[in-house]
Design an enzyme around this catalytic site. Structure first.
Site, PDB file in Angstrom:
ATOM      1  N   GLU A 250     -11.874  -6.323   3.225  1.00 18.90           N
ATOM      2  CA  GLU A 250     -10.974  -7.636   2.677  1.00 18.90           C
ATOM      3  C   GLU A 250      -9.914  -8.046   3.787  1.00 18.90           C
ATOM      4  OE1 GLU A 250      -8.676  -5.559  -0.595  1.00 18.90           O
ATOM      5  OE2 GLU A 250     -10.459  -4.601  -1.486  1.00 18.90           O
ATOM      6  N   LYS A 252      -6.555  -8.861   5.304  1.00 19.49           N
ATOM      7  CA  LYS A 252      -5.431  -8.031   5.443  1.00 19.49           C
ATOM      8  C   LYS A 252      -4.179  -9.111   5.558  1.00 19.49           C
ATOM      9  CE  LYS A 252      -3.207  -4.063   7.804  1.00 19.49           C
ATOM     10  NZ  LYS A 252      -1.798  -4.554   7.673  1.00 19.49           N
ATOM     11  N   ARG A 257       4.334  -5.730   0.166  1.00 15.75           N
ATOM     12  CA  ARG A 257       3.357  -5.086  -0.862  1.00 15.75           C
ATOM     13  C   ARG A 257       4.222  -4.816  -2.126  1.00 15.75           C
ATOM     14  NH1 ARG A 257      -0.097   0.127   0.817  1.00 15.75           N
ATOM     15  NH2 ARG A 257      -1.123   0.513  -1.103  1.00 15.75           N
ATOM     16  N   PHE A 342      -5.096  -6.353  -4.636  1.00 17.19           N
ATOM     17  CA  PHE A 342      -6.082  -5.541  -3.902  1.00 17.19           C
ATOM     18  C   PHE A 342      -6.440  -4.255  -4.797  1.00 17.19           C
ATOM     19  CE2 PHE A 342      -2.424  -5.151  -1.189  1.00 17.19           C
ATOM     20  CZ  PHE A 342      -2.238  -3.742  -1.166  1.00 17.19           C
TER      21      PHE A 342
END
Ligand code: AMP
Length: 595
Positions: A250, A252, A257, A342
């Site tokens: 994936e 980054k 977050r 994600f």
């Protein structure tokens, strides 16, 4: 249990530097606590009133505590302050002055844990006009009828400076020993903690429901899950080898977050450090409320500015500006935030933590489908190192940080750094390819032109998870801006301690030790073996590299970024000893290949 008993245990803990010794003392604390109070005892021992996501803060400044001590003992504010300057710890000042109190002492009242905790809650809840005096009065009242030892901890607790050096891992181990007689329940307790982030709750469940309550612990909405963390590796070949030949890879994103919890219209967002950040990201909250196809869900992603017209990602610093509390709605218009999702951990009443990555990913894609603000992270599935490298290069070109590879079979591993996620970041022209997040454990005084700031550098450490200790890895003396220096000095002055904190392992002594509390991001040229630093010294069982007198250190370390410390990372999130050892080995490997 009464507070004076707890104070006696704390006093013992303070003078114990071995971890086993601490576990032994804490075990007795937990054995002697009663139903309904064990959670409070755990919070007090952690130095908090509640888990981080509840955002309960004492709001009591040092000056206010000084005034409370003055009122409770009859010494003037000036006398209290001058003794504080001499001792450097207001708790010891309170202990001393209660002993010599000029006032007629009320006979010691014998506070229960519940009473102390409730008064502290009152202190924290009092807000607005006049609250300062209310807080001072409440604390003064408690000190006025406490023993000297109780006074010491009554003052240290709301200042966030218990100074006992007890980490969460030590508390978990002590709980296991207290309730089962051995350490065998530690893993299950850790798991329960990792999925609710509330150590007090874990203790209460263990006491009330026993082992089976802990083993059947489930994910709960609005209790954040401690985030999964990524290991690092330098090459596509190594990553694929570690992931059995095939992996999802994936992009980054270098943002913020965010863990989103939704039940009906109710939405809350949590940071990587498990703080409630709902009010900081109104546009993401709205998107979760209206664009997510699930009645109840917990999922996570990286929030960052993204300009759809130009396909450009906004740098981390700019995304962070939104964290500032002012003008949040205006900011939302200026920098449209996106959430690159994600992972998913819970969906419509079902726990997804133990589902394999591919199943979670499918559920995630369905849940966010059609949303404008929330997009699934861009990814490929590959078994070719070449393809992985190309995807990595493309990501860098787009201004992203690199890639995170994910093991297709693995579960969501809450709160741990495992090889189910492996990150690979931009390399800095032959220098160490990644930055390190280090814990400040001490600082040095300035000399020469720096003496104006009285700040001359930091002693920094990495986290050895196996020992639950911080091991020194670097002294950083250059690369600070003047602003960073003065900020660091102000912050660190407040967490200064007289001697080496119990969780710090060091062979050298800085001018001042500080409680391990702050994280700095550091870049370095190389990792070298070192006789002076403790990182990686000693046996493999203890997380070291296996040599008794050889540690590891950074060559040419310097601080990265504008902020002095990383407010989004806790000390246990710092780079680990194991990671440093791996970086050292990878570095060697690259060199051998270079020849
Ligand atoms: P680091 O902060 O360097 O340890 O890298 C791990 C962090 O990368 C995570 O904590 C996430 O905040 C962030 N991240 C960005 N994109 C992803 C992704 N696709 N998957 C997992 N983590 C990601």
């Amino acid at each position: 249990m009464q507070f004076f008993e707890l104070s006696e245990y704390y006093s013992k803990l303070e003078s114990t530097s071995s971890r086993l010794g601490m576990i032994d003392i804490l075990k007795d604390v937990f054995k002697n606590s009663e139903k309904g109070e064990i959670d409070k005892i755990i919070y007090i021992t952690q130095g908090v009133l509640a888990p981080p996501f509840e955002g309960v803060e004492f709001g009591l400044a040092e000056k206010m505590a000084e005034e409370a001590v003055s009122i409770a003992t009859g010494f003037s504010k000036e006398e209290v302050n001058s003794l504080y300057k001499k001792k450097g710890d207001l708790g010891s000042v309170a202990e001393d002055l209660v002993q010599k109190s000029k006032l007629k002492r009320m006979s010691a009242r014998k506070y229960s844990i519940g009473e102390v905790y409730d008064s502290m809650l009152k202190i924290s809840r009092s807000s607005g006009e006049g609250s300062k005096n209310v807080k001072i009065k409440l604390l003064a009242e408690m000190i006025a009828s406490s023993t000297p030892l109780e006074a010491k901890y009554l003052v240290r607790y709301p200042l966030g400076e218990l100074r006992m050096g007890v980490g969460d891992a030590t508390i978990l181990e002590a709980l296991s020993v207290a309730f089962t007689g051995e350490r065998k329940l530690k893993e299950s307790l850790e798991r329960a903690y990792n999925i609710c982030s509330d150590l007090g709750l874990v203790g209460a469940v263990l006491m009330e429901k026993g082992e089976s309550g802990i083993k059947s612990f489930k994910v709960t909405l609005f209790k954040p899950i401690r985030p999964a963390l990524a290991e690092r590796m330098p090459t596509a070949e190594q990553i694929l080898e570690k992931m059995h030949g095939k992996a999802a890879v994936e992009q980054k994103y270098d943002g913020f977050r965010c863990q989103a919890h939704k039940s009906g219209k109710k939405v809350q967002l949590y940071s990587r450090r498990l703080e409630n950040i709902t009010s900081m990201f109104p546009d993401i909250v709205r998107a979760v409320q209206t664009e997510i196809k699930a009645e109840s869900v917990i999922f996570e992603g990286e929030a960052l500015g993204f300009n759809e017209a130009t396909n450009e990602f906004m740098p981390f610093q700019e995304t962070m500006q939104r964290k500032r509390k002012h003008g949040i709605e205006e900011m939302a218009g200026e920098i449209p935030l996106h959430l690159f999702a994600f992972d998913i951990m819970f969906l419509n009443g079902e726990d997804y933590l133990n589902q394999p990555y591919e199943k979670r990913r499918k559920a995630l894609e369905e849940v966010v489908a059609g949303s404008k603000t929330i997009k699934p992270s861009t990814r490929i599935i590959t078994s070719s190192p070449k393809e992985l490298d190309k995807f990595f290069e493309d990501s860098i070109e787009k201004g992203l940080e690199g890639i995170v590879a994910k093991d297709l079979e693995s579960h969501y591993i809450a709160g741990a750094r495992k090889f189910s996620w492996i990150k690979m970041k931009r390399s800095y022209m032959g220098k160490l390819s990644d930055t390190l997040d280090l814990v400040i454990v001490g600082y040095y005084l300035g000399r020469g032109s720096r003496s104006e700031f009285q700040f001359g550098g930091l002693l920094c450490a990495v986290y050895n998870k196996k020992r639950d200790m911080f091991e020194t890895v670097s002294r950083i003396g250059t690369g600070f801006t003047e602003k960073q220096m003065s900020e660091l000095k102000t912050l660190l002055d407040k967490s200064k301690v007289k001697s080496r904190p119990a969780r710090v392992d060091s062979l050298i002594a800085p001018d001042f030790w500080v409680e391990p509390r702050y994280v700095v991001t550091v870049k370095a040229d190389e990792i070298t073996k070192s006789p002076t630093h403790t990182c990686g010294r000693g046996s493999k069982e203890k997380g070291g590299a296996g040599e008794e007198d050889v540690g590891y250190a950074l060559r040419f370390p310097r601080i990265v970024g504008e902020e002095a410390v990383r407010s989004d990372k806790s000390v246990e999130d710092a780079t680990t000893t194991q990671e440093v050892l791996e970086m050292y080995n990878n570095q060697k490997r690259v060199r051998v290949e270079d020849k």
